[in-house]
Design an enzyme around this catalytic site. Sequence first.
Site, PDB file in Angstrom:
ATOM      1  CE  LYS A 170      -6.155  -3.227   2.624  1.00 47.85           C
ATOM      2  NZ  LYS A 170      -5.399  -3.312   1.418  1.00 47.85           N
ATOM      3  CE  LYS A 193     -10.614  -4.855   0.119  1.00 48.34           C
ATOM      4  NZ  LYS A 193      -9.742  -5.970  -0.143  1.00 48.34           N
ATOM      5  CE  LYS A 247     -19.722  -3.789  -1.578  1.00 48.92           C
ATOM      6  NZ  LYS A 247     -20.153  -5.166  -1.759  1.00 48.92           N
ATOM      7  CB  CYS A 276      14.244 -32.999  27.776  1.00 50.14           C
ATOM      8  SG  CYS A 276      13.189 -31.801  28.612  1.00 50.14           S
ATOM      9  CB  CYS A 333       9.587 -32.935  32.002  1.00 48.56           C
ATOM     10  SG  CYS A 333      10.802 -31.755  31.440  1.00 48.56           S
ATOM     11  NE  ARG A 346      -9.653  -9.230  -8.855  1.00 56.46           N
ATOM     12  CZ  ARG A 346      -9.304  -8.399  -7.896  1.00 56.46           C
ATOM     13  NH1 ARG A 346     -10.085  -7.386  -7.593  1.00 56.46           N
ATOM     14  NH2 ARG A 346      -8.213  -8.590  -7.213  1.00 56.46           N
ATOM     15  CG  ASP A 376      -2.106  -0.942   1.035  1.00 54.26           C
ATOM     16  OD1 ASP A 376      -2.437  -1.233  -0.123  1.00 54.26           O
ATOM     17  OD2 ASP A 376      -2.679  -1.390   2.049  1.00 54.26           O
ATOM     18  CB  SER A 406      -9.541  -3.061  -7.830  1.00 53.98           C
ATOM     19  OG  SER A 406      -8.822  -3.399  -6.699  1.00 53.98           O
ATOM     20  CG  LEU A 407     -13.490  -2.377  -3.545  1.00 51.72           C
ATOM     21  CD1 LEU A 407     -13.738  -3.148  -2.257  1.00 51.72           C
ATOM     22  CD2 LEU A 407     -14.679  -1.465  -3.842  1.00 51.72           C
TER      23      LEU A 407
HETATM   24  S1  IVH Z   1     -17.286  -5.176  -3.770  1.00 49.38           S
HETATM   25  C1  IVH Z   1     -16.939  -3.263  -7.717  1.00 49.38           C
HETATM   26  N1  IVH Z   1     -17.440  -6.256  -1.404  1.00 49.38           N
HETATM   27  O1  IVH Z   1     -11.918  -6.780  -2.405  1.00 49.38           O
HETATM   28  C2  IVH Z   1     -16.928  -3.620  -6.308  1.00 49.38           C
HETATM   29  N2  IVH Z   1     -15.436  -6.579  -2.652  1.00 49.38           N
HETATM   30  O2  IVH Z   1      -9.829  -4.874  -3.088  1.00 49.38           O
HETATM   31  C3  IVH Z   1     -15.840  -4.555  -5.958  1.00 49.38           C
HETATM   32  N3  IVH Z   1     -13.772  -7.959  -1.496  1.00 49.38           N
HETATM   33  O3  IVH Z   1     -12.033  -7.279  -5.834  1.00 49.38           O
HETATM   34  C4  IVH Z   1     -16.232  -5.638  -5.105  1.00 49.38           C
HETATM   35  N4  IVH Z   1     -14.945  -8.346   0.301  1.00 49.38           N
HETATM   36  O4  IVH Z   1     -12.258  -9.349  -4.260  1.00 49.38           O
HETATM   37  C5  IVH Z   1     -16.683  -6.077  -2.487  1.00 49.38           C
HETATM   38  N5  IVH Z   1     -17.718  -7.158   0.710  1.00 49.38           N
HETATM   39  C6  IVH Z   1     -16.969  -6.988  -0.377  1.00 49.38           C
HETATM   40  C7  IVH Z   1     -15.682  -7.550  -0.503  1.00 49.38           C
HETATM   41  C8  IVH Z   1     -14.945  -7.317  -1.646  1.00 49.38           C
HETATM   42  C9  IVH Z   1     -13.808  -8.583  -0.321  1.00 49.38           C
HETATM   43  C10 IVH Z   1     -12.622  -7.998  -2.424  1.00 49.38           C
HETATM   44  C11 IVH Z   1     -12.989  -8.229  -3.875  1.00 49.38           C
HETATM   45  C12 IVH Z   1     -12.464  -7.022  -4.569  1.00 49.38           C
HETATM   46  C13 IVH Z   1     -11.359  -6.595  -3.668  1.00 49.38           C
HETATM   47  C14 IVH Z   1     -10.935  -5.170  -3.862  1.00 49.38           C
END
Ligand code: IVH
Length: 738
Positions: free
Chosen positions: A322, A118, A298, A416, A438, A139, A42, A85-86
């Site tokens: 994170k 996550k 979300k 031992c 022991c 993926r 990161d 991804s996120l």
């Molecule tokens: S939503 C378009 N929800 O995290 C939205 N992802 O770092 C993307 N992941 O690719 C997915 N738990 O593999 C979503 N509750 C969750 C998740 C999640 C784990 C993973 C997923 C994604 C990655 C991104």
Amino acid sequence: MTNSAAVLADAAAYAAAVEEASQAAAAYYATGESTLDDDAYDRLARGIAAYEADHPDEIHESSPTGKVAGGAAVGDVPHTVPMLSLDNVFSAEQFATWTASLERRIGRPVAAWSVEPKLDGLAVAARYREGRLERLITRGDGTAGEDVSHAAPAVVGLPERLDAPVTIEVRGEILMTNEQFEQGNAIRTEHGGAPFANPRNGAAGTLRAKDRAYRVETTFFAYGALPLAGSGELSATLTELPHSELLAYVAGLGVHTAAATEVAPLRVTTVEEVQARVEEIGALRAALPFGIDGIVIKADLAADRREAGSGTRAPRWAIAYKLPAVEKITRLLSVEWNVGRTGIIAPRAVLEPVEIDGSTVGYATLHNPADITRRDLRLGDQVMVYKAGDIIPRIEAPVAHLRTGDETPIEFPASCPQCGSEIDTSEQRWRCTRGRNCRLVASVSYAAGRDQLDIEGLGATRVVQLVDAGLVKDFADLFTLEREQLLALDRMGETSTDNLLAAIATARSRPLSRVFCALGVRGTGRSMSRRIARYFATMDHIVAADAESLQRVDGIGKEKATAVVAELAELAPLIEKLVRAGVTMTEPGATPPPEPGTEEEGDGGGTGAELPLAGMKVVVTGAMTGALEKLSRNQMNELIERAGGKSSSSVSARTSLLVAGEKAGSKRTKAEELGIRIAAPEEFAELIAEFLPGAAGEAVAVVAAVEVVEVTEVVEPVGGAAAVPAAEVAEVAEVVEV
Ligand code: IVH
């Protein structure tokens, strides 16, 4: 939590960083193993992003910032819609900034949020056509993935057939729960394979493996769904549903989601509520039966999501918050060999201190010598270390490609390290041939401890005296100590002697669960001992049990059952000695299980529906008052289980009752949110009144135990108490105290 970025001074540093990040990402997506821990990755990715923001015309095509998943393209099945991804945030401030920018973009406040775990596994897409699982796809690079349909039958939570004949793509994460990881490694090593380094790695390897001679299970958690060509009318519904309802719909089809876990997705409306849930999930993380590496937040409403849209890499309507990394790479400096209470010789890694999840880690467990050999660990290796919350840190694997050639083999002890005796190496876990003897002082002190026999005044120093004087060769000898023998010891006056004898006499009538726990059978701590004692009700039944019947006790698998049976055989002489000394061998209120095959087998003693907490999962929080005031948490748990319930330490949707005392905090809030019944200590005490210390049923059970040692005076102490010797007075007190 770290949120700093690597500083990249010039184009050369930028190019090197892109190269390092790409390699790490490729390794991670190919095998689940990375050359960098998450924090380091990161930091690097943020450094790269910062450099690119200042030098937009120098962006390298292999930069991880522009990629969908940052990973190598694996597989050739195109995704209908890219698997994105996120983006990440690392603090409440960063989350607030992100929220503000999202709300600016859509021109209004986000109506509601879904806050979910996550999950730390691999993203997959499961395509169902008319209710049948047609294809399971990884993926890959986000635009195309690998067909891993062959692996679907061993994925728990991903049914072959849905509960409705719909055409739909369910997306989610495949991971190994901690239990699946342990089981998977056991099966793998039995077949001569190397253990998986960690659950994520295990899930990745298992998904790709074909033609394995053994079956390893993984678990699917759905976190989204979308229509496919042929979805028909469902298409519009799927695109219009709020995310929270979409997850409920998917669960209704029979697909597993996180709904039944303690970190179930929660719909909230304010940023403050999001933050509170983030903290709650963070606090629950260490105790979860599966790994999470953050929280995903979300926008819940379809309209908000649509208007926010997506970039090439990540959607703008979701963010990953994170959690601090629980894995770090550090150096293995040396290995210590420690002898435990039962004579087990356990290796412990001494590490170059590293900060993980808020604390400095300098040591990690290494399981056993065979494990060291299998992992090919060497002194000087860079190793991946894992630690979550209170869990003891463990070494996952050496990072083999960081080797310099200067690493040296780890030496195993020849005798031992505690007493110099020979080592029994016939099992995976090495053991001193003197076994418990022991570390006699440690095992007697453990037996006398608060959660076992609770013998007040018998600290380690006293135990050393007793062992050195040859008076105690195992903890059963405590029950036959004589007054004169104790008086002859240093610093043992009449008062200390009488107090100790009284405490030992009290210990004689502790319930079976405590006595069993005192035996120190490996793998059976306080709560497992209670479950075993409640199930079998008497020591005779426990001793007579084979591995199969032991497995009927909640939480005992095949491996543990076999180990417990073997250890009980070894402990038979000690158990015999305890019986002869008049120690209680029954569990009050429990009834033995019926003989196998004679009638329908229940789940052991005393858990019948007539008990006030039958079938209930009970959590205790805050300070107890009234009749419960003096009880430790362990005693509260004992009480709950005697009354037919199950005790647990955290609140989830499956909790039936929360006993909330003074200063109850987040557990109470959560129970309120989930609509779980809450009882004050006084109300709870009333509910289980008959099981409370001093209640009629209890007294009878204890008196019955006392009768075994033929101290009949205790049943009629009134008026004659002065004539009853101290030891028996203690037993009278026990009737009231247990
Ligand atoms: S939503 C378009 N929800 O995290 C939205 N992802 O770092 C993307 N992941 O690719 C997915 N738990 O593999 C979503 N509750 C969750 C998740 C999640 C784990 C993973 C997923 C994604 C990655 C991104």
